[in-house]
Write a protein that holds these residues in place. Structure first.
Motif, mmCIF file in Angstrom:
data_model
loop_
_atom_site.group_PDB
_atom_site.id
_atom_site.type_symbol
_atom_site.label_atom_id
_atom_site.label_comp_id
_atom_site.label_asym_id
_atom_site.label_seq_id
_atom_site.Cartn_x
_atom_site.Cartn_y
_atom_site.Cartn_z
ATOM 1 N N LEU A 34 0.841 -1.203 0.000
ATOM 2 C CA LEU A 34 0.000 0.000 0.000
ATOM 3 C C LEU A 34 0.874 1.251 0.000
ATOM 4 N N ARG A 35 1.896 1.256 0.823
ATOM 5 C CA ARG A 35 2.791 2.423 0.908
ATOM 6 C C ARG A 35 3.475 2.687 -0.437
ATOM 7 N N GLN A 36 3.914 1.628 -1.098
ATOM 8 C CA GLN A 36 4.562 1.781 -2.405
ATOM 9 C C GLN A 36 3.578 2.285 -3.462
ATOM 10 N N ILE A 37 2.346 1.810 -3.382
ATOM 11 C CA ILE A 37 1.318 2.265 -4.331
ATOM 12 C C ILE A 37 1.037 3.748 -4.112
ATOM 13 N N LYS A 71 3.631 5.789 -5.648
ATOM 14 C CA LYS A 71 3.501 5.872 -7.108
ATOM 15 C C LYS A 71 2.510 6.965 -7.520
ATOM 16 N N PHE A 72 1.602 7.305 -6.585
ATOM 17 C CA PHE A 72 0.624 8.361 -6.837
ATOM 18 C C PHE A 72 1.056 9.662 -6.153
ATOM 19 N N ASN A 73 2.378 9.793 -5.979
ATOM 20 C CA ASN A 73 2.977 11.020 -5.413
ATOM 21 C C ASN A 73 2.392 11.397 -4.054
ATOM 22 N N THR A 100 -7.748 0.340 -3.420
ATOM 23 C CA THR A 100 -8.584 -0.863 -3.385
ATOM 24 C C THR A 100 -8.451 -1.634 -4.691
ATOM 25 N N ARG A 101 -8.487 -0.926 -5.784
ATOM 26 C CA ARG A 101 -8.370 -1.575 -7.088
ATOM 27 C C ARG A 101 -7.026 -2.288 -7.232
ATOM 28 N N MET A 102 -5.946 -1.578 -6.929
ATOM 29 C CA MET A 102 -4.605 -2.127 -7.176
ATOM 30 C C MET A 102 -4.172 -3.169 -6.149
#
Length: 135
Positions: A86-89, A92-94, A106-108
């Protein structure tokens, strides 16, 4: 036709099938797992118990899943996102945090890993039943 009738029909017809139960460590998913065990103890080996793991769950969540594994005599498969924790995702979204309007997390971290797993099961040509505990 309800889930029990569908499974009974497969058993009567000698059809191949598999069961998927997604666990969240909450009461609804636990209830369906216990209900299935109590209804079809002889079919527990056909069940894929899945947990969509964000890699950032509370320790109590993992502890509960271990207790559930012991109680049911099962192994819970942790599905991890190919996009990372989750933290890495979020990185990725800045640093933009998920919200009800932007549920990329939730999707990813949950939906896509579960969908990919189900798509692999579908390749077996078995019927696949996804049992979901909802209120």
């Amino acid at each position: 036709m309800n889930w029990k009738q569908r499974i009974d029909e497969c058993l009567e017809n000698g059809e191949n099938f598999q069961i998927v139960i997604g666990l969240s460590a909450g009461k609804d998913s636990t209830s369906i797992a216990l209900l299935f065990r109590d209804t079809y103890p002889e079919l527990m080996d056909k069940v894929h118990f899945l947990f969509a793991d964000t890699g950032e769950e509370l320790p109590e969540t993992y502890d509960y899943l271990k207790k559930l594994e012991k109680e049911l005599g099962i192994s819970v498969q942790h599905l991890l996102s190919k996009h990372g924790t989750l933290r890495q995702i979020i990185d990725k979204f800045n640093g933009y945090l998920p919200s009800p309007m932007s549920r990329y997390c939730t999707r990813m971290s949950k939906i896509v890993p579960f969908r990919d797993y189900m798509n692999e099961l579908a390749k077996t040509n078995d019927k696949v039943f996804n049992l979901v505990g909802i209120r």
